[in-house]
Enzyme design. Structure first.
Site, PDB file in Angstrom:
ATOM      1  N   GLU A   1     -21.558 -91.938  46.341  1.00  0.00           N
ATOM      2  CA  GLU A   1     -22.609 -90.940  46.223  1.00  0.00           C
ATOM      3  C   GLU A   1     -22.172 -89.719  45.419  1.00  0.00           C
ATOM      4  O   GLU A   1     -22.550 -88.588  45.725  1.00  0.00           O
ATOM      5  CB  GLU A   1     -23.151 -90.537  47.603  1.00  0.00           C
ATOM      6  CG  GLU A   1     -23.934 -91.659  48.277  1.00  0.00           C
ATOM      7  CD  GLU A   1     -24.830 -91.200  49.408  1.00  0.00           C
ATOM      8  OE1 GLU A   1     -25.044 -89.974  49.551  1.00  0.00           O
ATOM      9  OE2 GLU A   1     -25.313 -92.065  50.162  1.00  0.00           O
TER      10      GLU A   1
ATOM     11  N   HIS B   1     -20.204 -88.083  56.220  1.00  0.00           N
ATOM     12  CA  HIS B   1     -19.398 -89.267  56.528  1.00  0.00           C
ATOM     13  C   HIS B   1     -17.969 -88.854  56.853  1.00  0.00           C
ATOM     14  O   HIS B   1     -17.502 -87.790  56.440  1.00  0.00           O
ATOM     15  CB  HIS B   1     -19.357 -90.229  55.334  1.00  0.00           C
ATOM     16  CG  HIS B   1     -20.634 -90.982  55.118  1.00  0.00           C
ATOM     17  ND1 HIS B   1     -20.724 -92.352  55.216  1.00  0.00           N
ATOM     18  CD2 HIS B   1     -21.883 -90.555  54.808  1.00  0.00           C
ATOM     19  CE1 HIS B   1     -21.957 -92.735  54.965  1.00  0.00           C
ATOM     20  NE2 HIS B   1     -22.684 -91.664  54.712  1.00  0.00           N
TER      21      HIS B   1
END
Length: 585
Positions: free
Chosen positions: A293, A567
């Site tokens: 990402e 995350h």
């Protein structure tokens, strides 16, 4: 053959592409700000309440009007830029390659196999959510450029520290402790603080030549600590730090030692034959890192500048744009894949494939698989030593496991094709690693289809006990987005303490996804609460050279990016031992 730096065949095409993107960028930026000005993170909301600031509605109102007018003003120029930019994507190679020339060629090689017949490799993966600022805010993360700068600084701080290994001599317990929480102290900002610099405390090195061994880059240390099982203080002082190979290849261990009993309260633990830890720092001397990402181009360039002194070979802006030929991608791609690969070792070959079956919002990005072949060095028979590293980011929406299974099928095929095309008879393959954000876990009933995929018969997952069942020490890697800035998780140290306590962990790690129409019963009686682990590092032994064997040295759950992403990064350290008698076969 060495990779070309530019993704375009010549400078003229690259120049046209730069002009087209320059026309598009102002309109794109104003649209990004138009959305971002009306979307706040929970941290910004809390700060406004604490400061008793009531002008935010006016800021949203006037900001929206101004950015909307600027967006409309620059739209015609952006359209002309798009007409120039889009056709050029057909001749664009799907990644940029950045190479940092080393001060010495030896810094790009690993001499462990050549000198002692074994080596240790460290891999890490992290999803950074570096989307355009407006889109990142829907994940409760803002200020993409500032976060990219802070993330680069924190990664550098972690990977550049010495790798200190503590051995405890005891009649009944001996082993290794990773002292990330006790030996190296660091200073982190207490809140989001994406631009705060962190102080790193140096570790003194003993330069006595009597116990000094150097094989390559000296950034790893061994501390031998005498210990016995009797109570009472010890009068012996620890032996000096031993300067050794950065990959810790002099230890001569044929197996794993269990973690020392006196030091199990912090640092490295061992369970199910897998040493593991929750660390507030990235592992020292990471060899290859895969980031997901990293969609924003400026953020990718910021990370490249920050990481290139440590990782001399970086692939970024990976993916395809615009409309692609049939059987390549199924729709128009507005974003790249978000993959970012940083390697200490030279990249010999690299290949990218785009998933053709994405749906919905995921179809706007060119998610896929990047496969790379890296040059490690040579063995004792002067034979070339290489490794394969693969990274991917699978389909995200829940309830669409059939799409992810199709993508796993493609991943398996593409990796096999890449290795078959690039494997040479005069080289030894010492690792084959697959990592990334798989967007499914090993505990959700909704992910049963993916959990039973045949990929896991080829690649080994150190954290997996069986399909649908994690090992008891495993920790979920997906954080609950609304709670990213709460005190228990907003600094690396706080997040580390939270993850080590199951009762606290339940509040901040995402819960498993129930099967459609069925209530969730989790965890099962007598089982620990793990949560969703969707970030993986897998390795395969069947594809490496026959005379090589792999041992897991350490699995790490990393909290150093607390407050900067949703995350938890994961690290894996592997020992590879090569039978020198068969190295020439």
């Amino acid at each position: 053959m060495a990779l070309q730096v530019s993704p375009f065949p010549n400078g003229f095409v690259a120049g046209l592409h730069a002009v087209g993107w320059a026309f598009i960028l102002p309109c794109f930026w104003f649209l990004d700000r138009l959305i971002a000005v009306s979307k706040s993170t929970t941290l910004e909301q809390t700060e406004r309440l604490e400061q008793e600031c009531y002008l935010h509605p006016l800021k949203v109102f006037f900001g929206s009007i101004i950015f909307f007018i600027l967006f409309l003003t620059t739209a015609p120029l952006a359209f002309l830029g798009f007409l120039l930019w889009a056709p050029l994507q057909a001749c664009r190679r799907p990644f940029y390659y950045h190479r940092q020339t080393p001060s010495s060629p030896e810094k790009e090689t690993h001499r462990g196999f050549e000198l002692v017949g074994k080596a240790s490799f460290v891999f890490a993966t992290a999803n950074l959510c570096l989307l355009p600022d407006s889109l990142a805010r829907f994940n409760n993360l803002g200020h993409t450029q500032h976060r990219a700068t802070a993330i680069g600084q924190r990664i550098v701080q972690g990977v550049c520290r010495p790798h200190i290994r503590i051995f405890v001599d005891s009649p009944s317990s001996c082993g290794t402790l990773s002292p990330s929480t006790s030996i190296l102290s660091t200073v982190h900002s207490s809140t989001y603080g994406a631009t705060d610099r962190q102080a790193q405390h140096p570790v003194s090195q003993n330069s006595d030549s009597a116990e000094h061994v150097s094989i390559s880059k000296s950034n790893s240390h061994v501390v031998c600590v005498p210990c016995d099982d009797t109570e009472g203080p010890s009068t012996e002082s620890p032996s000096p730090l031993l300067n050794s190979n950065q990959h810790s290849n002099q230890q001569g261990r044929s197996g794993h030692r269990s973690a020392p009993r006196p030091l199990l309260s912090q640092g490295l633990r061992q369970q199910d034959d897998v040493p593991w830890e929750v660390s507030s720092l990235f592992p020292a001397n990471v060899d290859i890192m895969c980031l997901e990402e990293v969609f924003d181009k400026r953020a990718a360039q910021t990370l490249t500048q920050a990481l290139s002194p440590m990782f001399g070979h970086i692939l970024y802006d990976i993916g395809v744009y615009a409309c692609q030929p049939p059987c390549r991608c199924s729709s128009f791609k507005f974003f790249n894949s978000g993959l970012f690969l940083a390697s200490r070792f030279p990249v010999l070959e690299a290949q990218y494939h785009c998933f053709p079956n994405s749906r919905g919002e995921d179809a706007l990005a060119s998610k896929g698989l990047l496969s790379a072949k890296v040059l490690i060095g040579q063995n004792q028979k002067q034979k070339k030593v290489v490794g394969y590293f693969n990274c991917t980011h699978l389909h995200a929406p829940e309830g669409e496991g059939d799409i992810r299974c199709e993508q796993l099928n493609m991943v398996t095929k593409w990796i096999g094709d890449f290795q078959a095309a690039n494997r040479q008879p005069d080289e030894d393959v010492v690792f084959d690693v697959l990592c990334g954000d798989f967007n499914f876990d090993n505990c959700s009933p909704d992910d049963t289809l993916e959990q039973n995929h045949c990929l896991f018969e080829e690649y080994r997952d150190p954290c997996r006990a069986a399909p649908g069942k994690e090992k008891p020490w495993v920790i979920g890697t997906l954080l609950e987005q609304p709670t990213l800035y709460e005190d228990d998780v907003n600094t690396p140290e706080n997040l580390q303490r939270t993850l080590e306590r199951e009762e606290l962990r339940k509040q901040y790690i995402s819960r498993p996804v129930p099967a459609e129409g069925s209530p969730l019963v989790y965890p099962e009686t007598g089982q620990p609460w793990v949560g969703r682990r969707i970030d993986y590092i897998l390795y395969r032994e069947s594809s490496i050279s026959e005379h090589c064997r792999i041992e897991i040295e350490e699995v790490t759950f990393i909290t150093q990016l607390a407050g900067l992403t949703d995350h938890i990064p994961v690290g894996l350290r592997l020992n590879v031992i090569m039978d020198s008698d068969c190295a020439d076969e």
